[in-house]
Each structure stands twice: as C-alpha cells, then as structure tokens.
Design a protein around this motif. Structure first.
Motif, PDB file in Angstrom:
ATOM      1  N   ARG A  27       0.831  -1.210   0.000  1.00 41.11           N
ATOM      2  CA  ARG A  27       0.000   0.000   0.000  1.00 41.11           C
ATOM      3  C   ARG A  27       0.861   1.253   0.000  1.00 41.11           C
ATOM      4  O   ARG A  27       0.590   2.215  -0.756  1.00 41.11           O
ATOM      5  CB  ARG A  27      -0.911   0.009   1.230  1.00 41.11           C
ATOM      6  N   ILE A  28       1.903   1.267   0.827  1.00 39.47           N
ATOM      7  CA  ILE A  28       2.771   2.444   0.907  1.00 39.47           C
ATOM      8  C   ILE A  28       3.466   2.684  -0.434  1.00 39.47           C
ATOM      9  O   ILE A  28       3.578   3.827  -0.897  1.00 39.47           O
ATOM     10  CB  ILE A  28       3.815   2.264   2.030  1.00 39.47           C
ATOM     11  N   ALA A  29       3.922   1.618  -1.068  1.00 39.11           N
ATOM     12  CA  ALA A  29       4.602   1.753  -2.354  1.00 39.11           C
ATOM     13  C   ALA A  29       3.678   2.368  -3.399  1.00 39.11           C
ATOM     14  O   ALA A  29       4.096   3.207  -4.207  1.00 39.11           O
ATOM     15  CB  ALA A  29       5.106   0.387  -2.827  1.00 39.11           C
ATOM     16  N   ILE A  30       2.408   1.971  -3.356  1.00 37.86           N
ATOM     17  CA  ILE A  30       1.446   2.463  -4.347  1.00 37.86           C
ATOM     18  C   ILE A  30       0.964   3.872  -4.008  1.00 37.86           C
ATOM     19  O   ILE A  30       1.005   4.784  -4.847  1.00 37.86           O
ATOM     20  CB  ILE A  30       0.250   1.492  -4.446  1.00 37.86           C
ATOM     21  N   GLU A  31       0.520   4.058  -2.763  1.00 40.85           N
ATOM     22  CA  GLU A  31      -0.133   5.317  -2.402  1.00 40.85           C
ATOM     23  C   GLU A  31       0.840   6.437  -2.061  1.00 40.85           C
ATOM     24  O   GLU A  31       0.555   7.610  -2.316  1.00 40.85           O
ATOM     25  CB  GLU A  31      -1.084   5.079  -1.227  1.00 40.85           C
ATOM     26  N   GLU A  32       1.994   6.095  -1.471  1.00 38.75           N
ATOM     27  CA  GLU A  32       2.910   7.142  -1.024  1.00 38.75           C
ATOM     28  C   GLU A  32       4.112   7.310  -1.939  1.00 38.75           C
ATOM     29  O   GLU A  32       4.710   8.387  -1.994  1.00 38.75           O
ATOM     30  CB  GLU A  32       3.361   6.860   0.410  1.00 38.75           C
ATOM     31  N   GLN A  33       4.476   6.247  -2.648  1.00 41.33           N
ATOM     32  CA  GLN A  33       5.612   6.334  -3.566  1.00 41.33           C
ATOM     33  C   GLN A  33       5.168   6.479  -5.014  1.00 41.33           C
ATOM     34  O   GLN A  33       5.988   6.689  -5.901  1.00 41.33           O
ATOM     35  CB  GLN A  33       6.496   5.100  -3.419  1.00 41.33           C
ATOM     36  N   GLY A  34       3.876   6.325  -5.259  1.00 38.80           N
ATOM     37  CA  GLY A  34       3.361   6.534  -6.607  1.00 38.80           C
ATOM     38  C   GLY A  34       3.687   5.442  -7.597  1.00 38.80           C
ATOM     39  O   GLY A  34       3.646   5.671  -8.814  1.00 38.80           O
ATOM     40  N   ILE A  35       4.005   4.240  -7.100  1.00 36.82           N
ATOM     41  CA  ILE A  35       4.252   3.117  -8.009  1.00 36.82           C
ATOM     42  C   ILE A  35       2.900   2.485  -8.318  1.00 36.82           C
ATOM     43  O   ILE A  35       2.188   2.025  -7.417  1.00 36.82           O
ATOM     44  CB  ILE A  35       5.188   2.076  -7.370  1.00 36.82           C
ATOM     45  N   ALA A  36       2.518   2.447  -9.566  1.00 40.30           N
ATOM     46  CA  ALA A  36       1.213   1.903  -9.942  1.00 40.30           C
ATOM     47  C   ALA A  36       1.102   0.442  -9.551  1.00 40.30           C
ATOM     48  O   ALA A  36       2.065  -0.322  -9.662  1.00 40.30           O
ATOM     49  CB  ALA A  36       1.002   2.052 -11.443  1.00 40.30           C
ATOM     50  N   GLY A  37      -0.080   0.047  -9.089  1.00 40.65           N
ATOM     51  CA  GLY A  37      -0.294  -1.339  -8.696  1.00 40.65           C
ATOM     52  C   GLY A  37      -0.032  -2.306  -9.829  1.00 40.65           C
ATOM     53  O   GLY A  37       0.541  -3.387  -9.632  1.00 40.65           O
ATOM     54  N   PHE A  38      -0.440  -1.935 -11.040  1.00 37.87           N
ATOM     55  CA  PHE A  38      -0.202  -2.827 -12.167  1.00 37.87           C
ATOM     56  C   PHE A  38       1.287  -2.917 -12.505  1.00 37.87           C
ATOM     57  O   PHE A  38       1.761  -3.945 -12.980  1.00 37.87           O
ATOM     58  CB  PHE A  38      -0.990  -2.389 -13.402  1.00 37.87           C
ATOM     59  N   GLU A  39       2.027  -1.846 -12.230  1.00 40.21           N
ATOM     60  CA  GLU A  39       3.472  -1.888 -12.448  1.00 40.21           C
ATOM     61  C   GLU A  39       4.116  -2.915 -11.509  1.00 40.21           C
ATOM     62  O   GLU A  39       4.984  -3.694 -11.921  1.00 40.21           O
ATOM     63  CB  GLU A  39       4.083  -0.508 -12.226  1.00 40.21           C
ATOM     64  N   LEU A  40       3.704  -2.915 -10.239  1.00 38.16           N
ATOM     65  CA  LEU A  40       4.221  -3.914  -9.303  1.00 38.16           C
ATOM     66  C   LEU A  40       3.851  -5.327  -9.748  1.00 38.16           C
ATOM     67  O   LEU A  40       4.663  -6.249  -9.688  1.00 38.16           O
ATOM     68  CB  LEU A  40       3.683  -3.648  -7.892  1.00 38.16           C
ATOM     69  N   MET A  41       2.611  -5.483 -10.214  1.00 38.08           N
ATOM     70  CA  MET A  41       2.171  -6.791 -10.690  1.00 38.08           C
ATOM     71  C   MET A  41       2.987  -7.227 -11.904  1.00 38.08           C
ATOM     72  O   MET A  41       3.383  -8.403 -12.020  1.00 38.08           O
ATOM     73  CB  MET A  41       0.681  -6.754 -11.021  1.00 38.08           C
ATOM     74  N   SER A  42       3.264  -6.292 -12.792  1.00 37.03           N
ATOM     75  CA  SER A  42       4.047  -6.608 -13.984  1.00 37.03           C
ATOM     76  C   SER A  42       5.470  -7.015 -13.614  1.00 37.03           C
ATOM     77  O   SER A  42       6.040  -7.959 -14.181  1.00 37.03           O
ATOM     78  CB  SER A  42       4.084  -5.399 -14.925  1.00 37.03           C
ATOM     79  N   GLY A  67      -6.129 -17.836  -9.810  1.00 31.92           N
ATOM     80  CA  GLY A  67      -7.281 -17.522  -8.992  1.00 31.92           C
ATOM     81  C   GLY A  67      -7.898 -16.211  -9.432  1.00 31.92           C
ATOM     82  O   GLY A  67      -7.546 -15.641 -10.477  1.00 31.92           O
ATOM     83  N   THR A  68      -8.789 -15.682  -8.611  1.00 28.23           N
ATOM     84  CA  THR A  68      -9.517 -14.471  -8.988  1.00 28.23           C
ATOM     85  C   THR A  68      -8.948 -13.195  -8.381  1.00 28.23           C
ATOM     86  O   THR A  68      -9.442 -12.104  -8.652  1.00 28.23           O
ATOM     87  CB  THR A  68     -10.997 -14.595  -8.577  1.00 28.23           C
ATOM     88  N   GLY A  69      -7.908 -13.330  -7.558  1.00 29.54           N
ATOM     89  CA  GLY A  69      -7.326 -12.156  -6.909  1.00 29.54           C
ATOM     90  C   GLY A  69      -6.032 -11.726  -7.583  1.00 29.54           C
ATOM     91  O   GLY A  69      -5.733 -12.111  -8.718  1.00 29.54           O
ATOM     92  N   ASN A  70      -5.236 -10.971  -6.844  1.00 25.08           N
ATOM     93  CA  ASN A  70      -3.989 -10.456  -7.405  1.00 25.08           C
ATOM     94  C   ASN A  70      -2.967 -11.554  -7.661  1.00 25.08           C
ATOM     95  O   ASN A  70      -2.105 -11.387  -8.533  1.00 25.08           O
ATOM     96  CB  ASN A  70      -3.398  -9.386  -6.490  1.00 25.08           C
ATOM     97  N   ASN A  71      -3.024 -12.647  -6.917  1.00 24.45           N
ATOM     98  CA  ASN A  71      -2.130 -13.761  -7.207  1.00 24.45           C
ATOM     99  C   ASN A  71      -2.416 -14.310  -8.600  1.00 24.45           C
ATOM    100  O   ASN A  71      -1.503 -14.604  -9.383  1.00 24.45           O
ATOM    101  CB  ASN A  71      -2.282 -14.852  -6.138  1.00 24.45           C
ATOM    102  N   GLY A  72      -3.703 -14.407  -8.930  1.00 27.53           N
ATOM    103  CA  GLY A  72      -4.077 -14.792 -10.284  1.00 27.53           C
ATOM    104  C   GLY A  72      -3.621 -13.764 -11.307  1.00 27.53           C
ATOM    105  O   GLY A  72      -3.199 -14.120 -12.420  1.00 27.53           O
ATOM    106  N   GLY A  73      -3.667 -12.485 -10.930  1.00 28.09           N
ATOM    107  CA  GLY A  73      -3.172 -11.430 -11.812  1.00 28.09           C
ATOM    108  C   GLY A  73      -1.703 -11.631 -12.148  1.00 28.09           C
ATOM    109  O   GLY A  73      -1.279 -11.450 -13.306  1.00 28.09           O
TER     110      GLY A  73
END
Length: 510
Positions: A27-42, A67-73
């Motif tokens: 959460r901190i990486a995404i919301e406070e550091q501005g790293i997009a969630g999809f970038e982390l997933m990629s 699965g249907t969550g981020n692990n599946g992503g």
C-alpha cells in the motif's frame, strides 16, 4: 543464482514480515511512492517468469492455474510475458471470472491479447505442462482452502510436473507456515516485495522448494516504514558475533564450560556436547557424569576434565568454577539426574538446558514457577519437549511455531530455541529469528546434544544468551549442510559435524 539481468535472487533478505505487514508495504509503495499497482504486478510476473526460464530452460509449454485475486493477476502477467517470449501459455481459471477486477483484470486482458489460451478448471480433467505455475491463492489466505481451490491444488500436485509457486504455495499460511488444507507442493517459490515469515518454518520447507526473492524495486524507505516481525539468520550475523581474536588471547578469556549429563548407558550424549563446546572455541571443558563414562570420554577427548559422580553427591565445587553450565544431554529422569539438575538450577551461572533436563523441568509443576524467575538460561526444546513445557499438544503447538517460541520465552524468561526445520530462536528480549540452515540428514541421534554444546561454548566466549542461541543454531545447521555436500544426507551422524563447526567459526572470525 539468477544472472545479473534477472529481477530475482536466491539471497534472501534478513527482515521477515507478517502477511499484513507486506500488504502494508504494498500500500505504501502504491499510495505514497506513486508506483502503480499494475506496475508492481508486472514486475512480479516478469521476475517469476525469469526464474521459471532459468530453472527449467527446456520448458516451452506452461500450464498456469489462476485464482480471482492479485495472485491470479501475477499468473496472467506470466502468461502474457511467456507468449511474447515464444512460449505456449495455457491459463486454467479457478473461481468465477466475473469476480476478477482491478489490476488482475488488466493482466487478464493483456494475457488474452498476447495469445494465451484459457479454460475454466475442470476437476475431472488431467493437466500437464513443462511447468505448472501456481497463481491460485496468495498471502491473504487464513482459513481452510475452499473445495474448488482444493481440487485445483490436487490437480496441480497430481500433474507430475514441476510447480513454480507465485509468492507462496497455495494453501500455505504466510504467517505460520502451516497447511490450511490442500497445499501446492512446489519445486520453487518466488516471493515478492518482502519475505513472509511463514515461508521458512513449520510445514513450509516441504512445500516451498527452492525459495527465491524479488523485491520489485520497492525503495528502502518503504521497507523502513513497517517493523519486521522476525529476522532471518545468515553467515553475516555469525561474522558479527565472532570477530577475530586478539593475538594475546588465552584459554581463561574463552570461558569454562561445565557439561552435566550422561546417566547409565548415555555417556555419548555428554561426550558430544563437551566436544562441540570445544570445537566452537571454549577455553576449558569439564564434564560431570557417571564414573563409568570417565575412561571412554577421556579416550575420545583427553582435553576434557571429567568428574564421576554417584547418587546425591555435591558438585558445588565444579559448578563454582564454571562460567556456563550445559545440562541435560543423556541426564535421564531418574534421581541421579534430578539431583544434579536441582543443584545446577540453584546457581546463578548461565545455563543451557536440553533433552531430559527440559522434561524434568516440565514435570516439576510447582517448581516451574520459581524456576521461571531465572533469566540467564537457554532452553532448546524440540516440539515434543516444547509442548510439555507449555502444557500443550504437539499438534496445537505446530499450528503456530512463532507463537509457541514466544510463549516459551515469556513463561520461562529464557532465550529459547524451538528446534525443527526452520528453527526459531527467541531472545530474552522477545525478538525472534529464524534459521534456514540444516537439512533432513540431521534427523539422527545426538544432534541436539551437539547443539547444546555449541551454544554453551559460544556463551563461554562472551556472547549474550540470545546471540549465542541464534549463532549456535545457524552454525550447527550450516555444519550439517557442509557435512552432506559430498556424501548426501542419509547416514549423517552428529559427530560428523565436528570438523565443520570448527571451520565455520574460524571462517567467521577472520
């Protein structure tokens, strides 16, 4: 080890976290550091694919359970990357595809655009691939695996194909390392952002396989905002605890260890503990044991001072001369051992308590409260002994080894080693560390006796109790690893560790 262009490593970070802590880092990486969630997933999917390609260079067909969550992503990202690299990626969707949202949905669409094939999971169908990718359930799992996912896990395990687990093997608890029903048995696991403590102990070593780490380029300032729950030991810690000796060192500066134990027929236990204390550098070693064991111990290790005692003898003189007492190896639970243990416990000397010394402590219910006021001792139980000390069952204890070692530390005001695959060490201050050194060859008699001697020998040289326990556990396991490099694990004997103990403590002290 990954080559330099890869985004993963086999060198694991020292800080370990609860799953909730890793989610907070995310959460901190995404919301406070501005790293997009999809970038982390990629980044996660790319790192996992890099590991897969390095581990199985001949693989070309991937069967990816999502699965249907981020692990599946993460699994969908792997599928897209694989297709672009010329692989055939076949995605097996487990769970309602309509529930997929956010970054996972974006990844799903990218996988489709890249040409990956898709089908819904069929419990009756066999699945194959050069590699099966487990991207079903992530670190959020806390309850039992639901039926459909359990069936998919069984299908993966029954495929007879190598399995790469994404972040964590599905069905494994990220906090405790216990199996929450059916669990994927991976040959390798790539975990992301920060290390989850449950990957290293409990039942995890049977399911994780080779453990790899990908930090996903999350900045250090993010990692510093969440306190770790435990630490992973390494050779760097040993180097810190065992600096080079002064050229003016003499035996008196390296401590006097008194090892007490070896009732009738069990002289070998106390002999191994005594030799181990010497092999890690203790200055002087004394042994109190049954008289009939004097000659055999001296024949093996003439450097030891060996004293024979019969029932009810006063050993105050020998206790007074010692800097640290190791008691329990081969001591038994008869009156001979009981009276020796009572004398040792009555001193104010640092003490390492092992084997039947622990069982006696657990059986002395009324005295246990008094003994728990002692603060300068190390307890080294295996799960059975630990359960008796806590008045619990082994089954309940193994559900959460982290809670168990902390409970033991608090109850007995001791440094505690909870032995087993992924041994846990709680310092007197309550800090917990994990050792992943060691191997299944250590499942043989005498290993615990050697460990108690190692810890005693380190305390004698001035290490704090918690540091000696942690250092001793790591060195003990690493010695076993070295002893099996050429000859394999089966047939490993406790005494095979001795030359490797010496090499390890000297390499650390250069």
């Amino acid at each position: 080890m990954a080559n330099e262009s890869r985004q993963y490593t086999s060198e694991l970070p020292a800080n370990l976290y609860y799953a909730a802590g890793v989610r907070e880092l995310d959460r901190i990486a995404i919301e406070e550091q501005g790293i997009a969630g999809f970038e982390l997933m990629s980044r996660a999917g790319q790192a996992a694919f890099d590991a897969l390609r390095d581990l199985w260079p001949q693989a070309r067909e991937l069967c990816i359970f999502c699965g249907t969550g981020n692990n599946g992503g993460d699994g969908y990202v792997i599928a897209a990357v694989a297709e672009k690299a010329g692989f055939e990626a076949h995605c097996v969707q487990v769970g309602d595809v309509e529930k997929i949202q956010g970054e996972a949905l974006i990844a799903l669409n990218h996988a489709k655009e890249a040409g990956a094939s898709f089908e819904s999971f069929d419990p009756e169908k066999p699945y194959r691939g050069d590699v099966v990718v487990d991207a079903l359930l992530g670190t959020g799992l806390t309850g039992s695996v639901r039926e459909l996912y359990a069936q998919a896990i069984v299908a993966m395990n029954d495929s007879a194909c190598p399995i790469l687990a994404v972040d964590i093997p599905s069905g494994l608890c990220a906090d405790t390392g216990t199996c929450l029903g059916s669990t994927a048995k991976a040959q390798a696991t790539v975990t992301f952002i920060a290390m989850k403590q449950g990957l290293l102990t409990g039942q995890a070593p049977d399911y994780v396989g080779s453990l790899l780490f990908a930090g996903l380029e999350v900045p250090d300032e993010v990692l510093q905002q969440v306190a770790p729950s435990a630490t992973l030991l390494s050779s760097r810690d040993v180097e810190r605890w065992l600096p080079p000796r002064s050229r003016l060192a003499h035996k008196g500066q390296n401590g006097h260890v008194l090892v007490i134990g070896g009732d009738k027929g069990m002289g070998g236990a106390v002999a191994m503990a005594a030799e181990a204390a010497g092999r890690v550098g203790a200055g002087l070693i004394s042994v109190v044991t049954r008289p009939q064991h004097i000659s055999p111990i001296l024949a093996r290790r003439p450097e030891c001072m060996v004293i024979g005692v019969d029932e009810g003898e006063d050993i105050a003189l020998y206790l007074e001369k010692a800097d640290v007492i190791v008691i329990g190896p081969g001591i038994g639970q008869q009156p001979w051992g009981q009276q020796l243990l009572r004398q040792a416990l009555a001193t104010d000397k640092p003490l390492v308590l092992d084997a039947d010394g622990l069982n006696l402590l657990a059986s002395w219910h009324q005295q246990a409260d008094v003994m728990s006021q002692r603060v300068n001792w190390v307890l080294t139980p295996h799960p059975g002994e630990a359960a008796r000390l806590l008045g619990s069952s082994v089954e309940d204890l193994m559900k959460n080894r982290f809670d168990a070692v902390s409970s033991l530390q608090q109850k007995y005001s001791a440094a505690v080693v909870l032995k087993g695959a992924g041994s846990l060490i709680a310092s007197p201050q309550g800090d917990v560390s994990v050792s992943n050194s060691g191997n299944p060859g250590m499942a043989s008699g005498g290993m615990g006796d050697v460990l108690s001697g190692v810890i005693g020998g380190l305390i004698a040289q001035g290490l704090a109790l918690g540091d000696a326990a942690a250092c001793g556990v790591w060195v003990h396991g690493a010695a076993a690893d070295r002893a099996t490099e050429q000859t394999g694990q089966r047939g490993l004997l406790a005494t095979d560790l001795m030359p490797h103990l010496r090499r390890l403590v000297n390499q650390a002290g250069r």
